[in-house]
Design a protein around this motif. Structure first.
Motif, PDB file in Angstrom:
ATOM      1  N   ILE A  60       4.143   9.285  36.020  1.00 10.59           N
ATOM      2  CA  ILE A  60       4.554  10.166  34.941  1.00 10.59           C
ATOM      3  C   ILE A  60       3.678   9.785  33.759  1.00 10.59           C
ATOM      4  O   ILE A  60       3.807   8.694  33.197  1.00 10.59           O
ATOM      5  N   ALA A  61       2.728  10.639  33.408  1.00  2.41           N
ATOM      6  CA  ALA A  61       1.782  10.320  32.338  1.00  2.41           C
ATOM      7  C   ALA A  61       1.091  11.583  31.858  1.00  2.41           C
ATOM      8  O   ALA A  61       0.800  12.481  32.644  1.00  2.41           O
ATOM      9  N   ALA A  62       0.836  11.629  30.559  1.00  2.00           N
ATOM     10  CA  ALA A  62       0.120  12.748  29.955  1.00  2.00           C
ATOM     11  C   ALA A  62      -1.369  12.412  29.885  1.00  2.00           C
ATOM     12  O   ALA A  62      -1.748  11.237  29.947  1.00  2.00           O
ATOM     13  N   PRO A  63      -2.217  13.436  29.747  1.00  2.00           N
ATOM     14  CA  PRO A  63      -3.647  13.168  29.578  1.00  2.00           C
ATOM     15  C   PRO A  63      -3.880  12.318  28.324  1.00  2.00           C
ATOM     16  O   PRO A  63      -3.090  12.390  27.378  1.00  2.00           O
ATOM     17  N   PRO A  64      -4.943  11.521  28.300  1.00  2.00           N
ATOM     18  CA  PRO A  64      -5.238  10.708  27.118  1.00  2.00           C
ATOM     19  C   PRO A  64      -5.293  11.578  25.858  1.00  2.00           C
ATOM     20  O   PRO A  64      -5.835  12.679  25.871  1.00  2.00           O
TER      21      PRO A  64
END
Length: 149
Positions: A60-64
């Motif tokens: 679960i992670a958003a783009p930088p």
């Protein structure tokens, strides 16, 4: 050449032309649980030739640069990957605790190593348990005749 084979070939050609940046094609997420149950979500993934996928490649992670707040229970979600053949895999995302919010939006990162990650914002609508949608309108029952007054 069949239409399916042509579209698969075109998809692979586009992946090759992109230099591997889009090594994974994400399909439509499908909710397999109801409100009040631990969350279970199925997500089909198209793999480019020579690319594998395992649970360590998912998070679960958003783009930088686009960090967003996350729900703690979702950060502890578990991922299981099942290869279904022909360059396809199915990802099962589960939580341990019951899910009580009817709408869930979260960013998902799919990819291993420094390059080739795909990001997707997943939006889910989670139905209450035992939701039955009638297939045809239900006619009202005729009223019982009233005795004369």
């Amino acid at each position: 050449m069949s239409r399916r084979h042509l579209s698969s070939s075109l998809f692979c050609l586009l992946l090759a032309a992109s230099g591997g940046a889009a090594a994974y094609g994400l399909g439509e997420a499908r909710v397999l649980s109801a409100l009040g149950e631990p969350l279970r979500v199925s997500l089909p993934v198209k793999l480019s030739p020579g690319t594998g996928l395992d649970a360590s490649c998912l998070q679960i992670a958003a783009p930088p640069g686009r960090e967003t707040p996350f729900i703690a229970d979702l950060l502890r979600a578990q991922f299981r990957v099942t290869e279904v053949g022909d360059g396809l895999a199915e990802v099962l995302i589960t939580t341990r605790r019951p899910w009580t919010e009817p709408i869930l939006v979260f960013p998902l990162r799919v990819g291993c190593g420094a390059g080739g990650a795909t990001y997707r914002e997943i939006t889910l609508l989670i139905d209450p348990p035992n939701l039955v949608v009638p297939s045809a309108p239900v006619a009202a029952a005729p009223a019982a005749p009233q005795p004369p007054a």
